[in-house]
Design an enzyme around this catalytic site. Structure first.
Site, short mmCIF file in Angstrom:
data_model
loop_
_atom_site.label_atom_id
_atom_site.label_comp_id
_atom_site.label_asym_id
_atom_site.label_seq_id
_atom_site.Cartn_x
_atom_site.Cartn_y
_atom_site.Cartn_z
N VAL A 54 60.06 37.63 56.27
CA VAL A 54 60.04 38.51 55.26
C VAL A 54 61.11 39.69 55.38
O VAL A 54 61.76 39.89 54.26
CB VAL A 54 58.67 39.26 55.31
N GLU A 55 61.41 39.86 56.60
CA GLU A 55 62.47 41.01 57.11
C GLU A 55 63.77 40.66 56.63
O GLU A 55 64.53 41.31 56.00
CB GLU A 55 62.38 41.67 58.43
N SER A 56 64.22 39.41 57.29
CA SER A 56 65.63 39.11 57.39
C SER A 56 66.04 37.81 57.18
O SER A 56 67.04 37.30 57.27
CB SER A 56 66.05 39.54 58.52
#
Length: 535
Positions: free
Chosen positions: A158-160
Site C-alpha cells: 500500500v505504501e510503496s
C-alpha cells in the site's frame, strides 16, 4: 501256575503306579525346560515392554514353537511406534495466513470496493505481490518476532508497491515511506552517503518499532494505529474526540479522516483478504518460499559497490533493489554498514572480505572537512600529497570549507573525480499517463530497445507494469528513474524545485510544457522524473 497272595498283588500294583507317576513328571520337566529356552531366545524389540512375556495356552494341534512364536509376534507388532508422515513445508503465504489477526471474516463496503479494484486488474495485482518477493520473508520474521499481526507485512504494498526507491511528493522514502521528521525520531541515519529509509533492514526495524508504539497509543486498536501511520496521530485523535462530542461511534469506519487515509486501511484489508481467500477468489499467488532471500553481510571498512558486484557476480538490478540505501558508488567511510546479497552470492563476498586487503576495496576514500582542517594535515593523515588531493578533487587552491567532501586516492595514485556510477539495467513502474515513446525518451533508449528488453509485441503498456530499462553499453551509465507527481506549494519556484530534486529547470519546463516567464501557482501539479539516489 503260581498264584500270588492277594496282598502281594496290591503291592505290585502300587509299585507300577509310582513308576508311572515318576515317568509323567519327568516328561513335564522336559517340556517346561524347552519353553523357557525358547522364551529367552525370543527377539525383544520394545525395551519398554514388560520383562515377563506371557506364554500362550497350550494347543495340542500345534508344535510347541508355534504356540510360543505367535503371541510374541503379536506383542512386537503392537509395540512398534508408528512413523508419522513428514509435514509438507508451508510457503510464505500460508505462514502469513496463520499470523493474521485483524482481517474480518467479511469486508466492509469500502474494503470490498478496494478488493474489486485489485481483482479487476490481475496483472497489476500480480506485479505488486511479486515485488514483495525479495523482502517479504525478512519483514514477516521481524513482525512475528514482536508478535505483531502479519497483515502488516502487506503494508509496504500500500505504501510503496514494495519499492525501496519509492519517493512521494511529501518526501516520504523507501518501503515504509518515512518522512524526514519520522525517520529522525526513529533514529534512521541520513547522510550524503547513506539513506536509512531505503535500507530494508534498518527501515523495517524502525517500522516495527513505530507500529508497536502506535498500537499502544491507541489502546490496541489496529485500525486507529494504521490510520495514524498514514495521516499522523494528531489527525486521528482529533477525529476521535470530535465523534465523542457528537455521541457518534469512534471506530475507524465512522471517523472523518482524509480521503487517502479512508482508503488506506481498506486497501490493506483487501490485500489481506486476497491472501487469505486466494483459492476461493481464484487468485494465483506468486510462489514465495518460506525461507530467507538475502543475507546481511557486515562491512569492516569502506568498499566500492562495483567491486562487490564484480566479486559476487550478482545481477545489477537485484543488487540495487537490495542496497538502494547507498547514495554513492562507495559505502560510507566508517565501519558498521552492511551489504545485502541473495543467499547464493553471499559466501563469495564473505570469502573476499576475509582474504583481501581492505585498502584495496575502494579506489578512493572520502573525508568531510572539519573545523581546523588544512589540506596539508589531511594529506599527511592519509599518506598523500596536497598535489594529489587537489588534482583528484579539481581544487584550484588550498582553501577548504567546513563540510566539504574530499576524495582521497590510494597512496601514490591519482584518481580523477567522477560522478556517481549507476547500473546499466534498472526497472521502471508504468504510471498513469505514461506512453512507451515518452518512457523511451526520458530514459535515453530507443522504443525498439525498450520493446525488445520487455518482450513487447506492440506499444500497449499498463499502469503498474514493470519495465526493464537496458541502456546501450556504448553510452553513459543510466540512472534508476522514478516518476513523481509533485504538487506546487506556496513559495515554490522552478529554481527551488529543481534544486530540491537535483534537476535542471529546463527539464521541468520541457516535461510540463511550462513558460519560464509565468509563475507557478500553489496546488499546481508537475510531473518530475527523479533519481532517488541523488536526493
Amino acid at each position: 501256575m503260581t498264584v500270588l497272595p492277594k496282598y502281594k498283588n496290591n503291592i505290585l500294583y502300587l509299585c507300577l503306579l509310582l513308576i508311572s507317576i515318576r515317568l509323567v513328571g519327568c516328561a513335564s520337566v522336559t517340556e517346561n525346560t524347552q519353553i523357557d529356552e525358547t522364551t529367552e531366545n525370543a527377539p525383544i524389540v520394545d525395551l519398554n515392554a514388560p520383562k515377563t512375556i506371557p506364554k500362550a495356552p497350550p494347543q495340542q494341534d500345534k508344535a510347541p514353537t508355534e504356540d510360543i512364536d505367535q503371541p510374541l509376534q503379536t506383542t512386537i507388532e503392537t509395540q512398534i511406534p508408528q512413523i508419522e508422515e513428514p509435514i509438507a513445508p508451508i510457503d510464505l503465504w500460508q505462514r502469513l495466513r496463520q499470523g493474521f489477526q485483524i482481517t474480518p471474516d467479511s469486508l466492509p463496503d469500502s474494503a470490498n470496493k478496494q478488493l474489486q479494484r485489485y481483482l479487476s486488474n490481475p496483472h497489476n495485482l500480480n506485479l505488486l505481490l511479486e515485488n514483495s518477493a525479495p523482502y517479504l520473508f525478512h519483514v514477516t520474521e521481524q513482525l512475528e518476532h514482536t508478535r505483531l499481526p502479519l497483515e502488516l507485512a502487506l503494508l509496504p504494498i500500500v505504501e510503496s508497491n514494495y519499492d525501496p526507491l519509492a519517493y512521494s511528493h511529501s518526501h516520504a522514502v523507501g518501503l515504509w515511506q518515512f518522512i524526514p521528521s519520522t525517520a529522525k525520531s526513529l533514529g534512521l541515519e541520513r547522510s550524503r552517503w547513506y539513506e536509512g529509509r531505503r535500507d530494508v533492514v534498518q527501515s523495517t526495524a524502525a517500522a516495527v518499532t513505530y507500529l508497536n508504539y502506535l498500537n499502544k497509543q491507541f489502546s490496541g486498536n489496529w485500525f486507529h494505529a494504521l490510520a495514524a501511520y498514514n495521516s499522523g496521530e494528531g489527525a486521528v485523535r482529533k477525529a476521535i474526540r470530535k465523534n465523542r462530542r457528537k455521541g457518534k461511534s469512534t471506530d475507524f469506519w465512522s471517523l472523518k479522516l482524509p480521503r487517502e487515509t479512508k482508503n488506506y486501511v481498506p486497501q490493506l484489508m483487501a490485500l489481506a483478504y486476497i491472501v487469505q481467500q486466494s483459492q476461493q477468489l481464484q487468485v494465483k499467488l506468486p510462489e514465495i518460499a518460506n525461507s530467507p532471500y538475502f543475507t546481511v553481510i557486515e562491512l569492516p571498512a569502506q568498499i566500492e559497490l562495483d567491486k562487490v558486484i564484480k566479486v559476487t557476480g550478482v545481477d545489477d538490478a537485484i543488487f540495487t533493489k537490495l542496497n538502494s540505501a547507498y547514495k554513492r558508488s562507495v559505502t560510507p567511510p566508517e565501519s558498521g554498514y552492511h551489504i545485502l546479497l541473495p543467499l547464493e552470492h553471499s559466501q563469495l563476498l564473505s570469502d573476499f572480505l576475509a582474504n583481501s586487503d581492505p585498502s584495496t576495496w575502494a579506489e578512493y576514500r572520502e573525508y568531510i572537512v572539519k573545523s581546523g582542517d588544512t589540506l596539508s594535515h589531511i594529506a599527511q593523515r592519509y599518506q598523500q600529497t596536497t598535489t594529489q588531493i587537489k588534482i583528484t578533487n579539481r581544487l584550484r587552491n588550498d582553501f577548504l570549507r567546513v563540510g566539504q567532501v574530499l576524495r582521497i586516492p590510494p597512496s601514490g595514485e591519482v584518481a580523477v573525480l567522477t560522478e556517481y556510477r549507476t547500473r546499466l539495467t534498472r526497472t521502471y513502474i508504468v504510471a498513469s499517463g505514461d506512453t512507451l515513446s515518452e518512457i523511451a525518451e526520458k530514459h535515453k533508449v530507443s522504443i525498439r530497445n525498450l520493446k525488445r528488453s520487455n518482450n513487447l509485441s506492440g506499444n500497449l503498456i499498463k499502469v503498474g507494469q514493470e519495465l526493464i530499462i537496458k541502456a546501450s553499453t556504448s553510452g553513459p551509465k543510466s540512472t534508476p528513474i522514478r516518476k513523481l507527481n509533485y504538487q506546487v506549494r506556496r513559495g515554490d519556484s522552478l529554481h527551488l524545485i529543481a534544486k530540491k530534486f537535483d534537476l535542471k529547470v529546463t527539464d521541468i519546463t520541457t516535461w510540463n510544457r511550462l513558460d519560464r516567464k509565468k509563475y507557478l501557482q500553489p496546488g499546481q501539479r508537475l510531473t518530475l522524473y527523479i533519481n532517488p539516489l541523488r536526493i
